[in-house]
Design a protein around this motif. Structure first.
Motif, PDB file in Angstrom:
ATOM      1  N   TYR A 130      14.074 -31.950 -64.342  1.00 30.13           N
ATOM      2  CA  TYR A 130      13.540 -31.975 -65.651  1.00 30.13           C
ATOM      3  C   TYR A 130      13.741 -33.558 -66.274  1.00 30.13           C
ATOM      4  O   TYR A 130      13.289 -33.605 -67.570  1.00 30.13           O
ATOM      5  N   GLY A 131      13.919 -34.251 -65.557  1.00 33.84           N
ATOM      6  CA  GLY A 131      14.176 -35.815 -65.857  1.00 33.84           C
ATOM      7  C   GLY A 131      13.068 -36.467 -66.531  1.00 33.84           C
ATOM      8  O   GLY A 131      13.065 -37.355 -67.371  1.00 33.84           O
ATOM      9  N   VAL A 132      12.023 -36.067 -66.066  1.00 34.72           N
ATOM     10  CA  VAL A 132      10.553 -36.800 -66.302  1.00 34.72           C
ATOM     11  C   VAL A 132       9.863 -35.661 -67.182  1.00 34.72           C
ATOM     12  O   VAL A 132       9.347 -36.015 -68.343  1.00 34.72           O
ATOM     13  N   GLY A 133       9.803 -34.647 -66.944  1.00 39.01           N
ATOM     14  CA  GLY A 133       9.026 -33.687 -67.899  1.00 39.01           C
ATOM     15  C   GLY A 133       9.479 -33.095 -68.964  1.00 39.01           C
ATOM     16  O   GLY A 133       8.462 -33.032 -69.787  1.00 39.01           O
ATOM     17  N   GLU A 134      10.884 -32.898 -69.259  1.00 39.34           N
ATOM     18  CA  GLU A 134      11.360 -32.415 -70.446  1.00 39.34           C
ATOM     19  C   GLU A 134      10.907 -33.533 -71.483  1.00 39.34           C
ATOM     20  O   GLU A 134      10.356 -33.257 -72.688  1.00 39.34           O
ATOM     21  N   PRO A 135      11.266 -34.884 -71.338  1.00 38.06           N
ATOM     22  CA  PRO A 135      10.942 -35.800 -72.632  1.00 38.06           C
ATOM     23  C   PRO A 135       9.563 -35.679 -72.731  1.00 38.06           C
ATOM     24  O   PRO A 135       9.231 -35.879 -73.849  1.00 38.06           O
ATOM     25  N   THR A 161      16.055 -34.592 -78.611  1.00 39.37           N
ATOM     26  CA  THR A 161      16.238 -32.965 -78.160  1.00 39.37           C
ATOM     27  C   THR A 161      16.706 -33.063 -76.818  1.00 39.37           C
ATOM     28  O   THR A 161      17.382 -32.288 -76.277  1.00 39.37           O
ATOM     29  N   THR A 162      16.237 -33.809 -75.940  1.00 44.29           N
ATOM     30  CA  THR A 162      16.731 -33.974 -74.302  1.00 44.29           C
ATOM     31  C   THR A 162      18.217 -34.238 -74.183  1.00 44.29           C
ATOM     32  O   THR A 162      18.863 -33.443 -73.737  1.00 44.29           O
ATOM     33  N   LEU A 163      18.646 -35.258 -74.927  1.00 45.98           N
ATOM     34  CA  LEU A 163      20.055 -35.592 -75.136  1.00 45.98           C
ATOM     35  C   LEU A 163      20.942 -34.396 -75.618  1.00 45.98           C
ATOM     36  O   LEU A 163      22.086 -34.127 -74.818  1.00 45.98           O
ATOM     37  N   PHE A 164      20.639 -33.638 -76.439  1.00 48.47           N
ATOM     38  CA  PHE A 164      21.081 -32.610 -77.062  1.00 48.47           C
ATOM     39  C   PHE A 164      21.326 -31.489 -75.889  1.00 48.47           C
ATOM     40  O   PHE A 164      22.250 -30.784 -76.063  1.00 48.47           O
ATOM     41  N   HIS A 165      20.412 -31.271 -75.106  1.00 47.96           N
ATOM     42  CA  HIS A 165      20.377 -30.245 -74.149  1.00 47.96           C
ATOM     43  C   HIS A 165      21.256 -30.535 -72.944  1.00 47.96           C
ATOM     44  O   HIS A 165      21.848 -29.806 -72.385  1.00 47.96           O
ATOM     45  N   TRP A 166      21.483 -31.934 -72.726  1.00 46.61           N
ATOM     46  CA  TRP A 166      22.151 -32.433 -71.458  1.00 46.61           C
ATOM     47  C   TRP A 166      23.408 -32.977 -71.702  1.00 46.61           C
ATOM     48  O   TRP A 166      23.826 -33.449 -70.368  1.00 46.61           O
ATOM     49  N   ILE A 314      19.743 -42.704 -78.711  1.00 44.34           N
ATOM     50  CA  ILE A 314      21.137 -42.385 -79.431  1.00 44.34           C
ATOM     51  C   ILE A 314      21.033 -42.220 -80.793  1.00 44.34           C
ATOM     52  O   ILE A 314      21.731 -41.291 -81.127  1.00 44.34           O
ATOM     53  N   GLY A 315      20.303 -42.939 -81.639  1.00 47.46           N
ATOM     54  CA  GLY A 315      20.167 -42.869 -83.021  1.00 47.46           C
ATOM     55  C   GLY A 315      19.672 -41.762 -83.402  1.00 47.46           C
ATOM     56  O   GLY A 315      20.014 -40.683 -84.254  1.00 47.46           O
ATOM     57  N   SER A 316      18.629 -41.115 -82.605  1.00 49.48           N
ATOM     58  CA  SER A 316      18.044 -39.683 -82.527  1.00 49.48           C
ATOM     59  C   SER A 316      18.998 -38.675 -82.698  1.00 49.48           C
ATOM     60  O   SER A 316      18.770 -37.920 -83.503  1.00 49.48           O
TER      61      SER A 316
END
Length: 627
Positions: A130-135, A161-166, A314-316
């Motif tokens: 998911y590293g490329v596709g999700e963001p 959103t990606t950081l929230f999931h991971w 980080i801010g988001s």
């Protein structure tokens, strides 16, 4: 003050009992045939069903998913927040000083090996997939009701959103299971069974009774399907790499089954070799390969864009966290519910299904560390690495996409909007991005081969630890389960992954949805088990001798100062310590003739000089007014 004294006496009694209590010696040897038999029968039944009627299995999985999302999606959302808050609170309280082992134990593994094994086992295969596709997907199509796609705001939302999931939330789940297992096994001497962590609630029935067996069976089933989902994702992406390098024009279900068989043989061999040899060596090797690949993408990709993405992400994440953590099906229409089932709820279920084996695994490699070190390391270190990984690969992909969109070069774009949704093939998107880097053609092919190797080893390091944990749960918590048990569960994991892919047909998107659906359904009962585990851990830690000593010291000091102020009418006084051989109660008379009861508490373990004050305030030593 009598009420306070009484509570101190009770705490001292608990402390005395805790210090005198010797770890129970549990005679648990051999296979638990009830646990192994029932869990194995369920796994075999699922495999047979899938091979006989894969379409029927897919239909049932879809129906089960609809029920789970409609009726219990809220439970996954709430539970994830509870787990994150619980882990942080435990580390911040005085529980954090408690060692995961005896008081004088040192960590078993070096910090570097500890981090690499923890990270590779926890989610390595998912990061590559998911590293490329999700963001990129969230940049082109943000969550419903947020921002417009393909804008600067969409970039921030995508990364947040990606950081929230991971990051914080999944690793908090792992930390809870790892903490409960490490504390119970290494400090209290309990067997390394998932059910043993529930001893504070159920007593020895958690280890010997049917309640414990049910918990262990659920842990095996959740681990089996979570690992099979990861194996299926790895097989899909390796198939995409084969297509990208031109080795095959199309990879069908038959080739994917062969890939699964090869990966299964590899991780079973690694698991049989044990943690100290196979898993540690593979984890360290994989970290080196991952760093090499990330550096090449960072240097060859839009470097400045990636650097700007990091603080933005980080801010988001911090700014949008309340909204993301509270988003449920009630937040919008059918589009929100569908999005949640495909992303957030799927991730929470996937992480929950991984907690038995990842938590137990990181517990085994964390002996000798304090709870604060453990929780801090488990939450922050992998989250930081994950931030950098998604910034490099996901942020780099968004940078390439933006540059191609501004130039109007559709051939250089990594994805297109088709029928209102991003057309992204997650199997191929990593290799598509590597192909867009400004490097020679042969270098691009080498990078793709390196990525395939990285995927394979990442999966092996995760699946082999899962096989060891399932074997241990089948054999009453054995530290080194037998080879036949490890091989059985390793082969079962590969077979379940093959069945799940076959249920999805030759369409990769359908196969991926099938993997997600069954993972969510299998994780549902384990959410309740995890919530109950938080209660058990809190009860255990509250009775630890270190915590009780700290509580007694604080209460006695407060009471002593309060008595000193009352007795000496605000004048100066000093506190001294002296040895009291026994705990006694004395009847003391007062000026008005009443009798009060005063209790003395034994604090010192070494005789103290009664003439030397430990602290002074006011009169000099020798003043007759002392308490």
């Amino acid at each position: 003050m009598k009420q306070s004294d009484q509570s101190i006496e009770e705490i001292v009694g608990e402390l005395h009992s805790a210090r005198q209590r010797k770890p129970k010696k549990y005679k648990l040897e051999g296979t638990d045939y009830w646990v192994f038999g029932i869990a194995g029968a369920l796994a075999l039944a699922f495999i047979i069903w899938g091979f006989i009627t894969p379409d029927g299995l897919g239909t049932v999985a879809d129906a089960a998913l609809d029920w789970v999302i409609t009726n219990t999606g809220w439970l996954f959302i709430i539970a994830a927040s509870v787990f994150a808050v619980f882990a942080i609170v435990v580390a911040a309280k005085n529980f954090g000083r408690i060692p995961l082992g005896k008081d004088d134990e040192k960590p078993q593994f070096s910090t570097v090996s500890w981090i690499s094994m923890m990270f590779a086992t926890g989610m390595g295969i998912g990061l590559v997939f998911y590293g490329v596709g999700e963001p990129l997907f969230f940049y082109m199509s943000p969550p419903p009701g947020t921002v417009e796609g393909q804008t600067d705001a969409a970039l921030s939302t995508a990364m947040g959103t990606t950081l929230f999931h991971w990051t914080l939330f999944p690793w908090a789940m792992y930390a809870i299971v790892g903490l409960g297992m490490a504390y119970g096994s290494f400090r209290l001497g309990r067997p390394q069974l998932f059910s043993s962590m529930f001893t504070p609630i159920f007593g020895d029935r958690a280890i010997h009774g049917w309640g414990g067996r049910v918990i262990n069976i659920l842990a095996i089933i959740a681990t089996l399907f979570g690992s099979a989902c990861s194996l299926g994702l790895g097989a899909l992406q390796i198939g995409g790499g084969i297509q990208a390098t031109g080795m095959m024009e199309k990879v069908g279900s038959g080739v994917l089954v062969v890939i699964i068989a090869i990966l299964t043989a590899l991780f079973v061999a690694s698991a049989v070799s044990g943690i100290e040899r196979g898993i540690q060596w593979l984890s360290n090797t994989n970290m080196v390969l991952a760093v090499i690949l990330a550096l090449i993408v960072f240097i060859g990709g839009p470097t400045l864009f990636i650097l700007n993405v990091i603080p933005n992400a980080i801010g988001s994440f911090i700014g949008d966290l309340p909204q993301m953590a509270s988003r449920t099906a009630a937040s919008g229409d059918e589009a929100v519910s569908s999005w949640l089932s495909s992303w957030t709820v799927f991730y929470w279920a996937w992480w929950v299904s991984w907690t038995p084996f990842v938590g137990l695994f990181i517990a085994r490699i964390s002996r000798g560390r304090t709870i604060r070190q453990f929780v801090t390391g488990v939450l922050l270190v992998p989250s930081t690495v994950t931030l950098l990984w998604f910034a490099i690969f996901g942020g780099g992909a968004i940078g390439i996409q933006e540059r191609a969109e501004r130039a109007g070069d559709t051939s250089a774009q990594l994805a297109q909007i088709v029928d209102g949704a991003p057309d992204i093939n997650f199997d191929l998107i990593l290799f598509d991005m590597l192909g867009q880097l400004p490097v020679a053609g042969w270098v691009s092919v080498v990078l793709m081969v390196l990525a395939v190797l990285l995927i394979a080893i990442f999966f092996v390091t995760g699946a082999d630890s899962a096989s060891i944990v399932m074997g241990a749960l089948s054999e009453k918590g054995a530290e080194n389960p037998t080879r036949k048990s490890v091989v059985f569960w390793g082969v079962a994991t590969g077979a379940v992954a093959a069945v799940m892919l076959l249920a999805g047909g030759d369409n990769p998107a359908e196969a991926l949805n099938g993997l997600k659906n069954i993972t969510i359904v299998s994780a549902l009962p384990f959410v309740v088990v995890m919530l109950l585990l938080c209660v058990a851990i809190w009860k255990d830690l509250s009775k630890d001798p270190l915590v009780l000593r700290s509580t007694v010291a604080r209460q006695v000091l407060e009471n002593s100062v309060s008595r000193g102020v009352d007795r000496h009418e605000g004048g100066g006084f000093s506190l001294m310590t002296t040895e009291i051989p026994v705990v006694e109660a004395a009847k003391l008379g007062t000026e008005d003739g009443t009798v009060v009861e005063e209790r003395e508490v034994l604090l010192a373990t070494e005789p103290a000089d009664p003439t030397e004050p430990t602290d002074t305030a006011g009169p000099k030593p020798g003043d007759p007014k002392k308490s």
